[in-house]
Motif scaffolding. Structure first.
Motif, PDB file in Angstrom:
ATOM      1  N   ASN B 279       0.808  -1.219   0.000  1.00 53.36           N
ATOM      2  CA  ASN B 279       0.000   0.000   0.000  1.00 53.36           C
ATOM      3  C   ASN B 279       0.842   1.270   0.000  1.00 53.36           C
ATOM      4  N   SER B 342      -4.357   3.656  -0.562  1.00 55.98           N
ATOM      5  CA  SER B 342      -5.784   3.589  -0.267  1.00 55.98           C
ATOM      6  C   SER B 342      -6.318   4.908   0.269  1.00 55.98           C
ATOM      7  N   ASP B 343      -5.420   5.819   0.654  1.00 50.14           N
ATOM      8  CA  ASP B 343      -5.882   7.097   1.196  1.00 50.14           C
ATOM      9  C   ASP B 343      -5.782   8.244   0.212  1.00 50.14           C
ATOM     10  N   THR B 412      -3.058   6.093  -8.204  1.00 44.13           N
ATOM     11  CA  THR B 412      -3.466   6.949  -7.098  1.00 44.13           C
ATOM     12  C   THR B 412      -4.087   8.231  -7.594  1.00 44.13           C
ATOM     13  N   SER B 417     -11.345   7.161  -4.911  1.00 43.70           N
ATOM     14  CA  SER B 417     -12.224   7.201  -3.754  1.00 43.70           C
ATOM     15  C   SER B 417     -12.268   8.631  -3.245  1.00 43.70           C
ATOM     16  N   ARG B 448      -0.321  -4.133   4.389  1.00 38.08           N
ATOM     17  CA  ARG B 448      -1.474  -3.345   4.016  1.00 38.08           C
ATOM     18  C   ARG B 448      -2.578  -3.694   4.978  1.00 38.08           C
ATOM     19  N   ARG B 453     -10.882  -1.666   1.827  1.00 40.43           N
ATOM     20  CA  ARG B 453     -10.093  -0.659   1.134  1.00 40.43           C
ATOM     21  C   ARG B 453      -9.807   0.520   2.056  1.00 40.43           C
ATOM     22  N   PRO B 455      -8.287   1.892   5.112  1.00 49.69           N
ATOM     23  CA  PRO B 455      -7.258   1.333   5.970  1.00 49.69           C
ATOM     24  C   PRO B 455      -7.611   1.472   7.443  1.00 49.69           C
TER      25      PRO B 455
END
Lengths: 101, 463
Positions: B279, B342-343, B412, B417, B448, B453, B455
């Motif tokens: 991640n 994921s962020d 990314t 998201s 991860r 998804r 975290p």
């Protein structure tokens, strides 16, 4: 691809914020794929391998098929590998705990 | 004397030391920055005027050391190392502290020393200097994690140095005199039995020393561990030199060594699976770096003219696009405070230029047509096909396609998201040597947050 139709705090809408535009990008990529596949019909490749009857590097449509299958299997395999390999995000930061792995 | 001081390795190393020593009152920041660019530029300009051949030979303890030996192979690496030093210096202007570019230049100088070395002792000398100066670049982040990672990194680099030294000493013992680096071309052939193994220990040790720095499988974890712990600028410098001069050394000494084909094939394939799970995006880049190095190792292993040219060209291109990707991720780290995939959604909105550059880097690394690696990977792939390595060719093709799936961090920058809440870095307590840390030396596993998804935020106590 975007599933969220969200706005930034400033309220400005970006081109990709609209689902329709995301769909446009998606179909444009498919169109490019089709064009490249079509290009296979218009030039002759020199095959180095006899395996697969010369289809591997001399035939039509090997690259897209192989790329798709490869990426598909990659995701499936990585999903299974997660169970064995993946560690929590703070794994290497934690203080040693007895018996934990 | 002046000729010594103005040779590329010494010019950069001594120049950076002199700049570091000069008091701020004499050298305002703007002048220092100008000099940081002028040094590698002048060095490259001077080097450009030199012909092929041996330069700067000194007799020391009965050995003739050749500090500079220019041939076609070393020349291309010298040129790209200068460019990388220039690019890294410019990139590091974002920091007020000039220590980073100065260490970076010193490190670049030692890397130049490696690729210009005309004999094994000189090679060893610069090999070690590069190890220490690159560890400093991990430490410039100045927190507990970087300190611990840097120590582990330095330990592994020292292992490489010791292996190299042992190999050179053994070789000297067996041959009666240390062979010049020049005769190194396929130097396993120098010994009676051309294969590797215990019966032929000297070249095997040297291959392992090179292989450790080229991130051979199971010797690679220092790369995944340490590079992502450096600062944004530090990682740009780090990504350029150590692994590439190891590739240079392999190309010099072991062209056509058949073991390298399978080692390299493994290197291209396995990091992709790990990169999909990882991640931290700079760690993903480190995995993809192992993958790219694998292509070069394969090229060297095949050993035909086409393959070696491909390997070297790929090293040249890789320094540029990997540098670009590390710069892009460094910019994200600088701006957001972390690089957890994921962020990071919708980042293209606030960082459009970085997004564009990142996509260029991703297209290059994925060998997209009209981008650099398309040409260089094709050279290696064609060489593999030409020698009828069918399975290898399939692996390379898979690795080439798979690298895009996740190793290209442009994922990314596509709005994946909603922007999630910012997270700081995990608490970094100085705890050396925890056993867990050694685990990461042996085999760094992707980490991860499991499953979802979104975290988990384990590194902070949840309320």
């Amino acid at each position: 691809m975007a599933h969220h139709d969200h706005r930034t705090p400033g309220g400005k809408r970006y081109w990709l914020d609209s689902k329709r535009n995301v769909a446009k990008v998606f179909y444009a990529l498919i169109a490019i794929d089709v064009l490249w596949l079509a290009a296979d019909f218009f030039y002759k490749k020199k095959a180095e391998f006899e395996a697969l009857g010369g289809w591997a590097d001399g035939g039509i449509g090997f690259y897209p098929v192989y790329g798709f299958v490869g990426a598909f299997l990659l995701v499936l395999a990585a999903k299974q590998m997660r169970r064995v390999l993946m560690r929590p995000e703070d794994y290497y930061d934690r203080e040693e705990r007895s018996g934990s792995s | 004397m002046l000729e010594f001081l103005l040779s590329p390795p010494l010019l950069l190393m001594l120049g950076s030391v002199a700049l570091a020593a000069a008091p701020r009152s004499v050298l305002p920041r703007s002048v220092l920055r100008a000099l940081l660019l002028a040094l590698p530029a002048y060095s490259l300009w001077r080097f450009w005027g030199l012909d092929l051949g041996n330069y700067l030979q000194v007799d020391l303890f009965g050995q003739t050391l050749t500090l500079m030996r220019i041939d076609g192979l070393s020349r291309i690496f010298v040129v790209i190392f200068h460019l990388a030093a220039l690019i890294g210096s410019i990139y590091s202007f974002y920091v007020k502290d000039n220590f980073q570019p100065l260490v970076g230049l010193f490190y670049a100088g030692s890397a130049l020393g490696v690729v210009l070395a005309g004999d094994l002792w000189t090679l060893f000398l610069f090999w070690e200097v590069a190890a220490v100066s690159s560890a400093l670049l991990v430490w410039v982040r100045r927190d507990g994690r970087a300190l611990a990672a840097g120590l582990r990194y330095l330990g592994m680099q020292m292992v490489s140095g010791v292996l190299l030294l042992a190999g050179i000493v053994l070789l000297r013992h067996e041959l009666g005199a240390a062979p010049g680096w020049a005769e190194f071309r396929n130097f396993t052939g120098l010994l009676e039995d051309g294969g590797l193994g215990f019966s032929n220990l000297a070249p095997t040790l040297i291959l392992l020393a090179f292989g450790l720095k080229a991130a051979f499988p199971l010797l690679h974890s220092w790369l995944i561990d340490a590079y992502p712990e450096s600062t944004p600028a530090g990682a740009v410098f780090l990504s350029a030199f150590t692994t590439k001069f190891a590739i240079y050394a392999l190309a010099r000494a072991f062209p056509g060594q058949s073991e390298l084909i399978w080692i390299g094939g493994l290197m291209t394939a396995f990091p992709i699976f790990f990169a999909v799970i990882e991640n931290d995006l700079r760690r993903v880049l480190a995995y993809s770096m192992t993958n790219q190095l694998g292509f070069m190792v394969v090229g060297i292993g095949i050993g035909t003219e086409l393959a070696i040219n491909g390997a070297v060209a790929h090293a040249f291109a890789d320094i540029l696009f990997k540098g670009l990707l590390f710069m892009a991720m460094g910019a994200v780290l600088y701006r957001v405070g972390h690089v957890n995939g994921s962020d990071l959604g919708g980042l293209y909105k606030s960082m459009p230029i970085t997004t564009g550059l990142c996509i260029i880097g991703a297209a290059s690394i994925s060998a997209f047509p009209l981008f650099s690696a398309f040409a260089t990977k094709s050279l290696i792939m064609s060489a593999a096909a030409h020698e009828h390595y069918f399975w290898l060719w399939l692996v390379l093709l898979f690795a080439s396609a798979g690298v895009f799936s996740r190793s290209s961090p442009s994922s990314t920058t596509i709005p994946a998201s909603a922007a999630r809440r910012r997270r700081g870095r995990c608490s970094s307590r100085w705890s050396w040597p925890p056993r867990r840390a050694w685990r990461s030396v042996c085999f760094r596993l992707p980490s991860r947050s499991s499953g979802s998804r979104i975290p988990s935020t384990n590194c902070f106590p949840t309320k």
